[in-house]
Design a protein around this motif. Structure first.
Motif, short mmCIF file in Angstrom:
data_model
loop_
_atom_site.label_atom_id
_atom_site.label_comp_id
_atom_site.label_asym_id
_atom_site.label_seq_id
_atom_site.Cartn_x
_atom_site.Cartn_y
_atom_site.Cartn_z
N GLY A 111 5.57 -0.09 6.96
CA GLY A 111 6.16 0.57 5.80
C GLY A 111 6.55 1.99 6.17
N ASP A 112 5.56 2.78 6.54
CA ASP A 112 5.79 4.18 6.86
C ASP A 112 6.89 4.33 7.91
OD1 ASP A 112 4.82 6.98 6.48
OD2 ASP A 112 4.45 6.82 8.63
N LEU A 129 5.56 4.29 0.88
CA LEU A 129 5.05 3.01 1.35
C LEU A 129 4.38 3.19 2.71
CD1 LEU A 129 4.98 -0.11 0.94
CD2 LEU A 129 7.14 -0.17 2.22
N VAL A 130 3.16 2.71 2.84
CA VAL A 130 2.45 2.74 4.13
C VAL A 130 2.54 1.38 4.80
CG1 VAL A 130 0.19 3.00 5.24
CG2 VAL A 130 0.90 4.61 3.45
N SER A 131 2.32 0.31 4.03
CA SER A 131 2.34 -1.02 4.63
C SER A 131 2.55 -2.09 3.58
CB SER A 131 1.02 -1.29 5.35
OG SER A 131 -0.04 -1.31 4.41
N MET A 132 2.91 -3.26 4.07
CA MET A 132 2.99 -4.47 3.27
C MET A 132 2.18 -5.52 4.00
SD MET A 132 7.02 -4.42 2.22
CE MET A 132 7.62 -4.26 3.90
N TYR A 185 13.52 1.26 4.51
CA TYR A 185 13.40 0.63 3.19
C TYR A 185 12.26 1.20 2.33
CZ TYR A 185 10.20 -2.25 6.03
OH TYR A 185 9.23 -2.69 6.89
N VAL A 186 11.60 2.25 2.78
CA VAL A 186 10.46 2.82 2.05
C VAL A 186 10.80 3.09 0.58
CG1 VAL A 186 9.03 4.90 1.86
CG2 VAL A 186 9.30 3.79 4.07
N ASP A 187 11.88 3.81 0.33
CA ASP A 187 12.23 4.14 -1.05
C ASP A 187 12.69 2.92 -1.84
OD1 ASP A 187 11.49 6.83 -1.23
OD2 ASP A 187 13.38 7.49 -0.32
N VAL A 197 0.85 -1.19 0.00
CA VAL A 197 0.00 0.00 0.00
C VAL A 197 0.89 1.24 0.00
CG1 VAL A 197 -1.81 1.27 1.23
CG2 VAL A 197 -1.81 -1.24 1.25
N PHE A 198 0.76 2.02 -1.04
CA PHE A 198 1.48 3.29 -1.18
C PHE A 198 0.46 4.41 -1.18
CE2 PHE A 198 4.12 0.15 -3.28
CZ PHE A 198 5.42 0.49 -2.89
#
Length: 166
Positions: A114-115, A135-138, A119-121, A78-79
């Motif tokens: 994620g947030d 990135l908010v979540s995986m 590793y977000v980028d 989720v981005f």
């Protein structure tokens, strides 16, 4: 099963059977994610569904607390547009819709942060997501290989009515 029963019985699962999730179920989960509530109906998200084993392995190697992603049948990412004031709330609402939609289909998940992670980028670039998104979540997903019975705090320990009384 009543929706509240789904909420009450859902647990985070980190070990999955080696079994694919039908595409129609993945598409249904994505539909549920895009229908999540969002501030001012901005819908600031891009939501991916990763099923390629090589990409799942790469994602697992990138996430510091998500090594188990490699064993999932799929991983939802989720981005959200990072310049939107409520991107985090909106992205979290979409994430919960993914988790509950999966649970309703007997598919287990585990939220991976994620947030604010380093590793977000790297994850954004891995999937060629434009720079205005973060990135908010995986959410790795699959049919469970384990059934943990982790206990939760009691209702009285975590709630109050009208006024908190220590």
């Amino acid at each position: 099963m009543d929706f509240t029963d789904i909420i009450k019985s859902r647990r985070s699962i980190r070990r999955y059977q080696d079994m694919a999730i039908p595409q129609k179920d993945l598409d249904d989960v994505l539909t549920c994610a895009r229908l999540a509530p969002t501030a001012i109906n901005i819908q600031p998200w891009l939501i991916g569904c990763i099923t390629d084993k090589a990409l799942l392995q790469q994602l697992a190697e990138t996430a510091d607390h998500g090594k188990f992603i490699r064993g999932a049948a799929a991983c939802f990412v989720v981005f959200c547009e990072k310049d939107q004031k409520y991107y985090l709330e909106d992205g979290c609402a979409a994430t919960m819709n993914i988790i509950y939609a999966c649970a309703a289909k007997g598919i287990s998940t585990c939220w991976v942060a994620g947030d604010k992670k380093a590793y977000v980028d790297d994850v954004r670039k891995m999937f060629n997501v434009p720079e205005q998104y973060t990135l908010v979540s995986m959410v790795p997903a699959g049919y469970p290989e384990e059934q943990p019975k982790k206990t939760k705090k009691s209702l009285e320990e975590v709630t109050f009515h009208n006024m908190y009384k220590p």
